[in-house]
Design a protein around this motif. Sequence first.
Motif, PDB file in Angstrom:
ATOM      1  N   GLU A 553       0.822  -1.210   0.000  1.00 15.79           N
ATOM      2  CA  GLU A 553       0.000   0.000   0.000  1.00 15.79           C
ATOM      3  C   GLU A 553       0.855   1.258   0.000  1.00 15.79           C
ATOM      4  OE1 GLU A 553       0.912  -1.378   4.101  1.00 15.79           O
ATOM      5  OE2 GLU A 553       0.099  -2.304   2.286  1.00 15.79           O
ATOM      6  N   HIS A 554       2.105   1.143   0.391  1.00 20.39           N
ATOM      7  CA  HIS A 554       2.989   2.314   0.442  1.00 20.39           C
ATOM      8  C   HIS A 554       3.766   2.474  -0.854  1.00 20.39           C
ATOM      9  CE1 HIS A 554       6.262  -0.529   0.876  1.00 20.39           C
ATOM     10  NE2 HIS A 554       5.723  -1.030   1.968  1.00 20.39           N
ATOM     11  N   ASP A 555       4.445   3.614  -1.006  1.00 21.85           N
ATOM     12  CA  ASP A 555       5.248   3.836  -2.203  1.00 21.85           C
ATOM     13  C   ASP A 555       6.702   3.443  -1.936  1.00 21.85           C
ATOM     14  OD1 ASP A 555       6.432   5.894  -0.757  1.00 21.85           O
ATOM     15  OD2 ASP A 555       5.533   7.498  -1.929  1.00 21.85           O
ATOM     16  N   TRP A 556       7.568   3.777  -2.891  1.00 22.55           N
ATOM     17  CA  TRP A 556       8.951   3.306  -2.863  1.00 22.55           C
ATOM     18  C   TRP A 556       9.739   3.824  -1.678  1.00 22.55           C
ATOM     19  CZ3 TRP A 556      12.967   6.788  -2.943  1.00 22.55           C
ATOM     20  CH2 TRP A 556      12.670   8.090  -3.355  1.00 22.55           C
ATOM     21  N   HIS A 557       9.367   4.983  -1.111  1.00 25.07           N
ATOM     22  CA  HIS A 557      10.131   5.547  -0.002  1.00 25.07           C
ATOM     23  C   HIS A 557      10.269   4.570   1.155  1.00 25.07           C
ATOM     24  CE1 HIS A 557       8.852   9.258  -2.123  1.00 25.07           C
ATOM     25  NE2 HIS A 557       9.968   9.772  -1.654  1.00 25.07           N
ATOM     26  N   HIS A 558       9.221   3.817   1.424  1.00 23.66           N
ATOM     27  CA  HIS A 558       9.222   2.901   2.551  1.00 23.66           C
ATOM     28  C   HIS A 558      10.048   1.646   2.275  1.00 23.66           C
ATOM     29  CE1 HIS A 558       6.026   5.019   4.833  1.00 23.66           C
ATOM     30  NE2 HIS A 558       5.649   5.397   3.630  1.00 23.66           N
ATOM     31  N   ALA A 559      10.433   1.440   1.024  1.00 27.22           N
ATOM     32  CA  ALA A 559      11.191   0.242   0.662  1.00 27.22           C
ATOM     33  C   ALA A 559      12.654   0.540   0.363  1.00 27.22           C
ATOM     34  CB  ALA A 559      10.549  -0.412  -0.563  1.00 27.22           C
ATOM     35  N   GLU A 560      13.037   1.814   0.417  1.00 25.38           N
ATOM     36  CA  GLU A 560      14.354   2.206  -0.073  1.00 25.38           C
ATOM     37  C   GLU A 560      15.494   1.500   0.654  1.00 25.38           C
ATOM     38  OE1 GLU A 560      16.682   6.268  -1.353  1.00 25.38           O
ATOM     39  OE2 GLU A 560      15.467   6.318   0.469  1.00 25.38           O
ATOM     40  N   TYR A 561      15.450   1.442   1.987  1.00 24.67           N
ATOM     41  CA  TYR A 561      16.562   0.854   2.728  1.00 24.67           C
ATOM     42  C   TYR A 561      16.714  -0.625   2.403  1.00 24.67           C
ATOM     43  CZ  TYR A 561      15.824   5.106   5.505  1.00 24.67           C
ATOM     44  OH  TYR A 561      15.646   6.403   5.904  1.00 24.67           O
ATOM     45  N   ARG A 562      15.574  -1.323   2.293  1.00 27.23           N
ATOM     46  CA  ARG A 562      15.647  -2.746   1.948  1.00 27.23           C
ATOM     47  C   ARG A 562      16.092  -2.941   0.505  1.00 27.23           C
ATOM     48  NH1 ARG A 562      11.188  -5.188   1.556  1.00 27.23           N
ATOM     49  NH2 ARG A 562       9.818  -3.370   1.694  1.00 27.23           N
ATOM     50  N   MET A 563      15.710  -2.028  -0.375  1.00 27.71           N
ATOM     51  CA  MET A 563      16.133  -2.134  -1.766  1.00 27.71           C
ATOM     52  C   MET A 563      17.651  -2.022  -1.895  1.00 27.71           C
ATOM     53  SD  MET A 563      16.014  -2.464  -4.994  1.00 27.71           S
ATOM     54  CE  MET A 563      14.531  -2.302  -5.938  1.00 27.71           C
TER      55      MET A 563
END
Length: 594
Positions: A553-563
Motif C-alpha cells: 500500500e505504500h510507495d517506494w520511499h518505505h522500501a528504499e533501505y531494503r532495496m
Amino acid sequence: MRRHGCFVYAVHLLILVNCVVWGDEEPVWRWSCDNGKCVKTRNGANSEATLTLEACKMFCDEYGLLWPRPTGDIDLGNLLSKINVDNIRINSLSRGASDDLTEAAKQRFIKQVSLVAPKGVKLKASGKSVNINLINEQPNLRAFSLDMDESYDLKIGSPAKDQINATVTAKTFFGLRHGLETLSQLFIYNDLTNHMLLVRDVTITDKPVYPYRGILLDTARNYYTLDSIKRTIDAMAAVKLNTFHWHITDSQSFPFVSGRRPNLSKLGVLNPRKVYTKEDISEVVQYGLERGVRVLPEFDAPAHVGEGWQDTNLTVCFKAEPWKYYCVEPPCGQLNPTKEELYEYLEDIYSDMADVFQPDMFHMGGDEVSEKCWNSSEEIQQFMIQNRWGLEKSSFLKLWNYFQKKAQDKAYKAFGKKLPLILWTSTLTDYSYVDDYLDKDEYIIQVWTTGVDPQIKGLLNKGYRLIMSNYDALYFDCGFGAWVGSGNNWCSPYIGWQKVYDNSPAVAAMEYKDQILGGEAALWSEQSDSATLDGRLWPRAAALAERLWAEPEHDWHHAEYRMLHTRERLIRMDIQAESLQPEWCYQNEGYCYN
C-alpha cells in the motif's frame, strides 16, 4: 594483545546477547535503530554494545532485510544466534514426485547462505547447529499453472541450547522453495566477530498477490549466452519472480533450432554458434523449474518474422524499403496468411516448442502487424477480394483473424491441449470489437501500451484477463541512445526503480483486480546483449518483484533501505546489478532520502 568480552545489543525492545573477540582496538563506529533508521554513531570508550550495520537493519524495519516483503503475519523474533554453517541439516518430511526439485532447492539454499559472508572469509566454526524441516503437503505436484499454490509458513525456534530448528511448510514445491529463499535472507554476517548469525523466534506466513510475475528477454535482436540466461533465472528466484518469458525469434534472427524445420535456424542465425538447441533449452527449462521459474516460449507471429524464412515463399515485405512505411524497425517481414503451407510450418514449430518447453501457457505474439505490409502483396490482395473483405485498413483485421484462428488450432494440436494463449495488445485486441475475434476464456492479453491506456479498462470490462507490461514503467530498454538515427530511443527517458515499484496493477485494474494476472518487465534487445544484461534488469526487476508479490500500500520511499540491501545481495550472487546510491547512503540511512 587481544581483549575478550561479551556485550548486549539493544534494538527496539529486544535484547541480543553475543560474545566477541576484538583486535587491538574496539570498532570506531556502531549503529543503533532510531525511528526506523539505522543511525551511525561513534563508539564510546567503554561501550558495552556494538551493533553491526546488517544486524541493525534486520531489526529496524518491520520487514527486516526481506525482499519481497511477506504479505501475511510476520514476527522477526528478538534474538540473533551464532550458528555453525558447517552444521546445517535439511530434512524432507514428505516424499513424492518433486523430490528431485526439493533436493536442488536444498543445494541452492546452502549456496545462498554461503554468499552472505564475503568471498574468501573463513567463518568461525563455533555456534549452534541448524536443523531445517521441510513439509510439502502435495509432494507429487511439480507442474506450473496459473492457480498453483505458492504460499508457505516459516517458523524458527531454539528448542535446545546448541540447536536452532526451522520449519518450512507449504502446499507445493513452489511454496517450499520460496520459504527456503526467505530463510536464507535471515542469515547475516557479523564482521566484528567473523560469525554467521541467524534470526531466531521467527514466524512468517506468506503468499503472492499475483500469480504471474515475469521478465521478458528478447534473444533474437542480440544473442544471450546460456550462462547469462541462467544467471537471470537465479536472480529471479532470489526475489520470487516466477516466469521467464523467452522471446526467442524475431525478424532479425531465428536462433531456435527446429528439429522439424532445421532450415529456419540454418538460414536465420546471426552466427552458427549463436543458436539455442533442444539440449540448451531443456537445460534452461530444468534450471528454471528447480528455482520456481517457468520458462514461457513466445513465437511472435504473424509480424516480426523474416530471417530464416527466405526459402519458404511464406513471407511478404521482408527487407522492404523504405522500412518505415512497412514496419516499426528493420528488417520488415510478415507471414502470408493465404498460404496453406504456412500452417504446416507453424504446427511443426509449435510441436518443437511443445517437446522442449512443455509449457502451461503459450505466447503467440501478435504485435505490430502492418496492413501496409500485407497490402503490398498482390496475392494477398486477390485473396481479400475473393473473400469480399475489401482492401480498407479495417478489412485486414479479417485476414489477421483468419490467420489467428488457424494458428490457434495448430497450437492446440501441437501442445495436445487447450492451454492458455497470450497475445500482445494490438488493433486485433481493441476492446470495441475484440470479442468478435478472441474468446476471453482462451486468450490472455498482455498490455504493452501505457498504464493509463483506455484499452485496459475496456478489456477488463469485457472480461479479459491481463498481464501488465506497460512500457512507461516496465520497458527496461528505455532511456538509451537511438539505434536508428540520432538522439534517444523511442521510449525514453530511463525508468528508475522507484517508478517500477510504484507501478501498481491494482490501480490500473480498479474494480477488476481479479482479472489482472500480474506483470512483466520487458528487455527488448536492440541495444543489449549478455554483456549488459545484468545492469539492464537489476535491481529494477527486484522492484517489480515486490510490487507483484505484495502489492504494498505504500510507495517506494518505505522500501528504499531494503532495496539498497537487495542490490548488495544480488552483487554477492555475482549479478552485476547497477548501483543505486553511494555506499555512504547505505551506511547513513535517511540522509539521502527525498
